[in-house]
Design a protein around this motif. Structure first.
Motif, PDB file in Angstrom:
ATOM      1  N   ASP A 253       0.824  -1.212   0.000  1.00  0.00           N
ATOM      2  CA  ASP A 253       0.000   0.000   0.000  1.00  0.00           C
ATOM      3  C   ASP A 253       0.854   1.257   0.000  1.00  0.00           C
ATOM      4  OD1 ASP A 253      -2.297  -1.472  -0.022  1.00  0.00           O
ATOM      5  OD2 ASP A 253      -2.677  -1.312   2.132  1.00  0.00           O
ATOM      6  N   MET A 254       2.007   1.198   0.633  1.00  0.00           N
ATOM      7  CA  MET A 254       2.881   2.378   0.707  1.00  0.00           C
ATOM      8  C   MET A 254       3.442   2.766  -0.653  1.00  0.00           C
ATOM      9  SD  MET A 254       4.954   1.568   4.245  1.00  0.00           S
ATOM     10  CE  MET A 254       6.153   2.877   3.932  1.00  0.00           C
ATOM     11  N   LEU A 255       3.395   1.843  -1.614  1.00  0.00           N
ATOM     12  CA  LEU A 255       3.919   2.121  -2.948  1.00  0.00           C
ATOM     13  C   LEU A 255       2.879   2.780  -3.847  1.00  0.00           C
ATOM     14  CD1 LEU A 255       5.936  -1.182  -3.484  1.00  0.00           C
ATOM     15  CD2 LEU A 255       6.766   1.022  -2.639  1.00  0.00           C
ATOM     16  N   ASP A 256       1.675   2.974  -3.325  1.00  0.00           N
ATOM     17  CA  ASP A 256       0.623   3.684  -4.054  1.00  0.00           C
ATOM     18  C   ASP A 256       0.567   5.138  -3.594  1.00  0.00           C
ATOM     19  OD1 ASP A 256      -0.106   1.320  -5.330  1.00  0.00           O
ATOM     20  OD2 ASP A 256      -1.521   0.777  -3.728  1.00  0.00           O
ATOM     21  N   LEU A 257      -0.094   5.975  -4.366  1.00  0.00           N
ATOM     22  CA  LEU A 257      -0.340   7.349  -3.939  1.00  0.00           C
ATOM     23  C   LEU A 257      -1.079   7.336  -2.608  1.00  0.00           C
ATOM     24  CD1 LEU A 257      -1.556   8.977  -7.281  1.00  0.00           C
ATOM     25  CD2 LEU A 257       0.635   9.385  -6.151  1.00  0.00           C
ATOM     26  N   GLN A 258      -0.657   8.191  -1.687  1.00  0.00           N
ATOM     27  CA  GLN A 258      -1.278   8.251  -0.369  1.00  0.00           C
ATOM     28  C   GLN A 258      -2.271   9.405  -0.325  1.00  0.00           C
ATOM     29  OE1 GLN A 258      -0.369   5.729   1.955  1.00  0.00           O
ATOM     30  NE2 GLN A 258       0.545   5.029   0.026  1.00  0.00           N
ATOM     31  N   PHE A 259      -3.561   9.061  -0.363  1.00  0.00           N
ATOM     32  CA  PHE A 259      -4.595  10.095  -0.356  1.00  0.00           C
ATOM     33  C   PHE A 259      -4.905  10.501   1.079  1.00  0.00           C
ATOM     34  CE2 PHE A 259      -9.173  11.415  -0.679  1.00  0.00           C
ATOM     35  CZ  PHE A 259      -8.947  12.549  -1.460  1.00  0.00           C
ATOM     36  N   GLU A 260      -4.741  11.794   1.358  1.00  0.00           N
ATOM     37  CA  GLU A 260      -5.034  12.318   2.691  1.00  0.00           C
ATOM     38  C   GLU A 260      -6.494  12.762   2.696  1.00  0.00           C
ATOM     39  OE1 GLU A 260      -2.123  15.280   3.609  1.00  0.00           O
ATOM     40  OE2 GLU A 260      -0.445  14.016   2.984  1.00  0.00           O
ATOM     41  N   HIS A 261      -7.347  11.946   3.308  1.00  0.00           N
ATOM     42  CA  HIS A 261      -8.795  12.148   3.205  1.00  0.00           C
ATOM     43  C   HIS A 261      -9.243  13.476   3.800  1.00  0.00           C
ATOM     44  CE1 HIS A 261      -9.926   8.190   1.590  1.00  0.00           C
ATOM     45  NE2 HIS A 261      -8.885   7.738   2.273  1.00  0.00           N
ATOM     46  N   SER A 262      -8.621  13.898   4.871  1.00  0.00           N
ATOM     47  CA  SER A 262      -9.043  15.164   5.484  1.00  0.00           C
ATOM     48  C   SER A 262      -8.611  16.357   4.643  1.00  0.00           C
ATOM     49  CB  SER A 262      -8.475  15.280   6.897  1.00  0.00           C
ATOM     50  OG  SER A 262      -7.058  15.218   6.873  1.00  0.00           O
ATOM     51  N   ALA A 263      -7.397  16.288   4.070  1.00  0.00           N
ATOM     52  CA  ALA A 263      -6.882  17.412   3.275  1.00  0.00           C
ATOM     53  C   ALA A 263      -7.313  17.337   1.816  1.00  0.00           C
ATOM     54  CB  ALA A 263      -5.361  17.457   3.363  1.00  0.00           C
ATOM     55  N   ARG A 264      -7.691  16.144   1.361  1.00  0.00           N
ATOM     56  CA  ARG A 264      -8.195  15.946  -0.001  1.00  0.00           C
ATOM     57  C   ARG A 264      -7.125  16.155  -1.072  1.00  0.00           C
ATOM     58  NH1 ARG A 264     -12.304  12.950   0.316  1.00  0.00           N
ATOM     59  NH2 ARG A 264     -12.972  13.602  -1.759  1.00  0.00           N
ATOM     60  N   ALA A 268       3.131  11.769  -2.462  1.00  0.00           N
ATOM     61  CA  ALA A 268       3.804  10.837  -3.361  1.00  0.00           C
ATOM     62  C   ALA A 268       4.358   9.647  -2.572  1.00  0.00           C
ATOM     63  CB  ALA A 268       4.927  11.545  -4.109  1.00  0.00           C
ATOM     64  N   PRO A 269       4.338   8.439  -3.156  1.00  0.00           N
ATOM     65  CA  PRO A 269       4.939   7.270  -2.510  1.00  0.00           C
ATOM     66  C   PRO A 269       6.463   7.351  -2.589  1.00  0.00           C
ATOM     67  CG  PRO A 269       4.125   6.680  -4.682  1.00  0.00           C
ATOM     68  CD  PRO A 269       3.707   8.101  -4.447  1.00  0.00           C
ATOM     69  N   PRO A 270       7.175   6.498  -1.837  1.00  0.00           N
ATOM     70  CA  PRO A 270       8.634   6.618  -1.764  1.00  0.00           C
ATOM     71  C   PRO A 270       9.358   6.526  -3.101  1.00  0.00           C
ATOM     72  CG  PRO A 270       7.856   4.602  -0.687  1.00  0.00           C
ATOM     73  CD  PRO A 270       6.668   5.459  -0.931  1.00  0.00           C
ATOM     74  N   GLN A 271       8.916   5.625  -3.996  1.00  0.00           N
ATOM     75  CA  GLN A 271       9.634   5.490  -5.266  1.00  0.00           C
ATOM     76  C   GLN A 271       9.460   6.715  -6.148  1.00  0.00           C
ATOM     77  OE1 GLN A 271       6.875   3.918  -4.537  1.00  0.00           O
ATOM     78  NE2 GLN A 271       5.604   3.450  -6.316  1.00  0.00           N
ATOM     79  N   LEU A 272       8.347   7.445  -5.980  1.00  0.00           N
ATOM     80  CA  LEU A 272       8.138   8.663  -6.756  1.00  0.00           C
ATOM     81  C   LEU A 272       8.985   9.800  -6.185  1.00  0.00           C
ATOM     82  CD1 LEU A 272       6.625   9.765  -9.153  1.00  0.00           C
ATOM     83  CD2 LEU A 272       4.645  10.208  -7.685  1.00  0.00           C
TER      84      LEU A 272
END
Length: 442
Positions: A253-264, A268-272
């Motif tokens: 999951d950490m390799l996907d974009l991390q969507f911050e639900h509160s901030a909308r 970026a994930p680590p490899q990006l």
């Protein structure tokens, strides 16, 4: 085992690599209304602002900010405050502007520097590709000065760093894999430009992370108010090539974009974040996810040099995968991955135990570092103990054992020396003993 660190001077990035500041909104490629909403949200959160203040916050030239503010005024969303002077106007939101600001912030709460387009990011990554980095034997010797490591290992790493391909570093625990991998940082002496954020399908992806991206001395450009054609676009930060280290905590999951639900908006994930740099995946095999699943995630990026990401809206996009990935593990390559994946690994480097001469040199270094008195025979005696116990001469054990010698000497209030009793105590304390509880003799 390492005892010294060398800081290399960063070279200047070629001027042709520097992204130029936009001359107008149209040239930016970002929708005009998106930028106007960004100004509105900034005024909502920051309060009354001058053009120069907004320019510094948005990292945009003053002429573009003025165009956006003029639009907001025409729409009756902002107005000039009574604190303004003939020479310096101060702008604030109107009542309608406050209502719109709340509405825009519900959509997303991003109020940082203006983003760059995905296309601009893709082009910049290709301009400053890590595959163009050239590493010589002299560079390797400088980066590993004072480090006990065989010339053959250095030659393998030197060739690997010139390839831009992945490296699989394996060997027994304690051989120094993590340390050697981290020393590769000293080979990345040039600079790259990293955007504060990018805009993808009307979604913000935050790219610049001050925790992992090291801005150079001029990484924060002069005030964007006076940006001219010779300056770099202030929406990009001039940084050392990124180096990101992750270990047992890594999940798929950490390799996907991390969507911050509160901030909308997204992080970026680590490899990006590591694009144009180095990504070290330490302790491969200790993650919660199975090693083969984790390795399979990298097949397409390593093969095609492309990575794909999906937004929560369902839209997908592609970014260049310009990363030298270093996998560090205690497990043999064939136990971790199949032949198809192993072919995609450019270099498979084994790091094993030290020979006796290397081990003696490391012990000498550690003794100097810890201010432990010793005779040559004391170290020979320690090496003979490893030989009789059939234990490998791993790079980690001199520091581990000799720190305990120093600690016990301090406790006893005596000089730290490699005496037989102190070494015996450290040995018994360090190595797990099964069965008999008596201390082994050195």
């Amino acid at each position: 085992m390492a005892l010294t660190l060398l800081d290399s001077d960063a070279s200047n990035l070629p001027a042709s690599f520097a992204p130029l500041p936009p001359s107008g909104v149209k040239e930016m490629g970002i929708p005009f209304l998106f930028l106007a909403q960004l100004v509105c949200k900034t005024l909502f959160n920051a309060g009354p602002q001058r053009i120069s203040d907004l320019s510094a916050r948005l990292k945009l030239p003053a002429r573009i900010v003025e165009e956006l503010v003029d639009f907001l005024r025409r729409e009756r969303l902002c107005e000039v405050t009574s604190a303004s002077t003939a020479l310096q106007r101060v702008f604030t939101l109107s009542d309608l502007g406050h209502q719109r600001g709340e509405e825009y912030l519900r959509h997303n709460q991003y109020t940082g520097p203006a983003p760059v387009t995905l296309e601009a990011y893709q082009e910049q990554v290709r301009k400053q590709a890590i595959a163009e980095v050239r590493v010589t034997r002299a560079d390797m010797e400088r980066a590993f000065a004072g480090i006990v490591v065989s010339a053959n290992i250095l030659d393998q790493f030197g060739a690997a760093m010139n390839s831009g391909r992945a490296v699989f570093l394996y060997g027994p625990a304690g051989a120094g894999k993590s340390f050697i991998a981290e020393r590769l940082v000293g080979l990345l002496n040039d600079e790259v430009y990293i955007p504060h954020s990018i805009l993808v399908h009307d979604q913000i992806v935050r790219m610049f992370d001050p925790d992992v991206h090291v801005a150079t001395a001029d990484g924060k450009p002069a005030s964007p108010v006076s940006l001219g054609i010779a300056n770099a676009d202030a929406r990009w930060v001039k940084c050392r090539r990124p180096v990101i280290i992750t270990g047992g905590e890594l999940t798929l999951d950490m390799l996907d974009l991390q969507f911050e639900h509160s901030a909308r908006f997204y992080a970026a994930p680590p490899q990006l974040k590591a694009n144009n740099g180095l990504l070290i995946i330490d302790d491969l095999g200790r993650q919660k996810v199975r090693p083969d699943e984790l390795m399979n995630r990298w097949i397409v990026p390593l093969d095609r040099r492309l990575d794909y990401h999906a937004l929560h809206t369902g839209e997908k996009f592609m970014v260049p995968f310009d990363v030298t990935v270093v996998f560090c593990t205690n497990i043999s390559p064939r136990e971790l991955a199949d032949e198809a994946f192993l072919r995609r690994l450019g270099y498979k480097i084994h790091l094993g135990p030290l020979d006796e001469a290397q081990y003696r040199e490391v012990c000498e270094q550690v003794c100097r570092l810890l201010d432990i008195s010793h005779e040559g025979a004391d170290i020979d005696h320690l090496i003979s103990k490893f030989r009789s116990e059939k234990k490998p001469l791993l790079a980690c054990t001199p520091a581990d054992l000799l720190r305990q010698v120093r600690d016990q000497a301090r406790y006893r209030g005596v000089e730290a020396r490699l005496t037989g009793d102190l070494l015996a105590w450290a040995w018994n304390n360090y190595f797990v003993s099964h069965g008999a509880e008596q201390q082994p003799s050195l």
